[in-house]
Motif scaffolding. Structure first.
Motif, mmCIF file in Angstrom:
data_model
loop_
_atom_site.group_PDB
_atom_site.id
_atom_site.type_symbol
_atom_site.label_atom_id
_atom_site.label_comp_id
_atom_site.label_asym_id
_atom_site.label_seq_id
_atom_site.Cartn_x
_atom_site.Cartn_y
_atom_site.Cartn_z
ATOM 1 N N ASP A 1 -7.694 -8.731 -3.632
ATOM 2 C CA ASP A 1 -6.751 -8.838 -2.521
ATOM 3 C C ASP A 1 -5.335 -8.564 -3.014
ATOM 4 O OD1 ASP A 1 -5.076 -11.571 -2.665
ATOM 5 O OD2 ASP A 1 -7.075 -11.947 -3.481
ATOM 6 N N TYR A 2 -4.479 -8.104 -2.095
ATOM 7 C CA TYR A 2 -3.165 -7.595 -2.493
ATOM 8 C C TYR A 2 -2.282 -8.659 -3.139
ATOM 9 C CZ TYR A 2 -1.039 -9.628 1.730
ATOM 10 O OH TYR A 2 -0.580 -10.486 2.693
ATOM 11 N N LYS A 3 -2.431 -9.929 -2.749
ATOM 12 C CA LYS A 3 -1.621 -10.979 -3.365
ATOM 13 C C LYS A 3 -2.017 -11.181 -4.825
ATOM 14 C CE LYS A 3 -0.691 -13.596 0.879
ATOM 15 N NZ LYS A 3 -0.863 -14.897 1.565
ATOM 16 N N TYR B 1 1.915 -1.005 -1.487
ATOM 17 C CA TYR B 1 1.777 -2.459 -1.344
ATOM 18 C C TYR B 1 2.006 -2.888 0.102
ATOM 19 C CZ TYR B 1 3.431 -7.297 -1.248
ATOM 20 O OH TYR B 1 3.634 -8.610 -0.911
ATOM 21 N N CYS C 1 -0.802 -2.026 2.409
ATOM 22 C CA CYS C 1 -1.896 -3.000 2.302
ATOM 23 C C CYS C 1 -1.550 -4.305 3.005
ATOM 24 C CB CYS C 1 -2.214 -3.274 0.835
ATOM 25 S SG CYS C 1 -2.828 -1.851 -0.078
ATOM 26 N N LYS C 2 -0.315 -4.745 2.876
ATOM 27 C CA LYS C 2 0.076 -6.048 3.405
ATOM 28 C C LYS C 2 0.320 -6.017 4.917
ATOM 29 C CE LYS C 2 3.566 -9.697 2.933
ATOM 30 N NZ LYS C 2 4.797 -10.134 2.236
ATOM 31 N N LYS C 3 1.069 -5.018 5.391
ATOM 32 C CA LYS C 3 1.516 -4.997 6.782
ATOM 33 C C LYS C 3 0.717 -4.050 7.682
ATOM 34 C CE LYS C 3 5.439 -7.556 6.609
ATOM 35 N NZ LYS C 3 5.900 -8.563 7.589
ATOM 36 N N GLY D 1 6.842 -3.405 7.914
ATOM 37 C CA GLY D 1 6.250 -2.905 6.676
ATOM 38 C C GLY D 1 6.600 -1.481 6.319
#
Length: 295
Positions: free
Chosen positions: A43-45, A90, A93-95, A171
């Motif tokens: 996962d991205y985190k 990044y 992936c997150k937003k 994002g």
């Protein structure tokens, strides 16, 4: 404490691209290609923490893994320059900023004022109908509605409202907006009752960091005669708008033309602002060359 610090600093070893540092886990050697496939599904985190482990992991993740992970998230390849910063991938992936509606409460399912700023509230004011009255059902085959059956309705004096989209909050990094300038699509469905002609209008503005307008469009339609009692579609695509874009402002509204009390004015629903996935040139090197330093 100072002696301990000096001792620890003296044991630091400069990164050697030819070594196995970062490739040996639990006494097992993992080729770089295999390690990348593992990272892609982290996962991205956690991936942010992984790139702090050692120099090799950092290089591998920033130069390759983030892009592949973003492509997996989007479900398609990204034919972008190899110089795109890893932070762009990044935030993808997150937003997930591309190919989704950035307008909130686009059909009135959460009421009139949620996410909208009322500019004009004339006559008997804005209202929401669920389902729309005096018109055919919404085109259910259109993905934008996702089962929604409501619409905004105007009255016998001017009704206008607007919504502003902060693209960085969604994002889209300044690098993407300034260098890639992805196409922006705006559209909405509108109509009016069979028994009362109306006027519909909408528009959008691209706004830079200094609150200046880079580009805009306005649309105005008199809905009467054969145009009544059916849903119409308006769309606009922005491209090549130049650097500096940070916000998008969208507005819509209308009025009925017979000045009847109640809500006989234009109806609107399914408003959408979405950003297309940008495309530039392909990577000059294929994936094997990108990983060759790890062999």
């Amino acid at each position: 404490m100072g002696q301990f610090h000096d001792s620890k600093m003296s044991t630091r070893i400069e990164f050697d691209e030819e070594s196995d540092n970062g490739l040996v886990l639990a006494d097992k050697y993992l080729p770089g290609e295999l390690l990348t496939q593992i990272f892609i599904y982290v996962d991205y985190k956690s991936l942010l923490n992984c790139q702090l482990v050692c120099k090799r992991w950092e290089i591998l993740i920033r130069s390759y893994v983030w892009r592949k992970k973003a492509e997996l998230s989007l479900g398609r390849s990204l034919l972008l320059s190899k110089d795109v910063p890893w932070q762009v991938y990044y935030f993808i992936c997150k937003k997930k900023p591309f190919e989704r509606n950035l307008l909130k409460n686009n059909c009135g399912e959460h009421g009139i004022q949620t996410h909208w700023k009322i500019l004009e509230d004339g006559g008997d004011r804005w209202t929401v109908e669920n389902p729309p009255q005096g018109v055919p059902p919404l085109p259910s085959s259109e993905p934008i509605f996702e089962g929604k059956k409501s619409c905004f309705v105007t009255s016998y004096h001017q009704c206008l409202k607007a919504q502003e989209i902060d693209l960085e909050h969604e994002g889209l990094t300044p690098y993407v907006l300034d260098n890639l300038q992805p196409p922006i699509v705006v559209f909405e469905w509108y109509s009016c009752r069979w028994d009362c002609p109306a006027i519909y209008e909408c528009g959008a503005s691209l706004i830079n960091q200094n609150d200046q307008i880079l580009d805009s469009f306005q649309f105005h339609d008199r809905i009467d005669g054969e145009k009544q009692n059916q849903w119409h579609y308006i769309s606009k695509e922005f491209s090549n708008y130049g650097p500096g874009l940070r916000k998008i402002s969208f507005y819509h509204g209308g009025i009925d033309r017979l000045f009847w009390a109640g809500h006989y004015g234009s109806k609107m629903t399914g408003a959408c602002v979405y950003i297309k996935i940008p495309t530039l040139q392909k990577y000059d090197d294929d994936e094997n060359n990108m990983l060759s330093y790890m062999d």
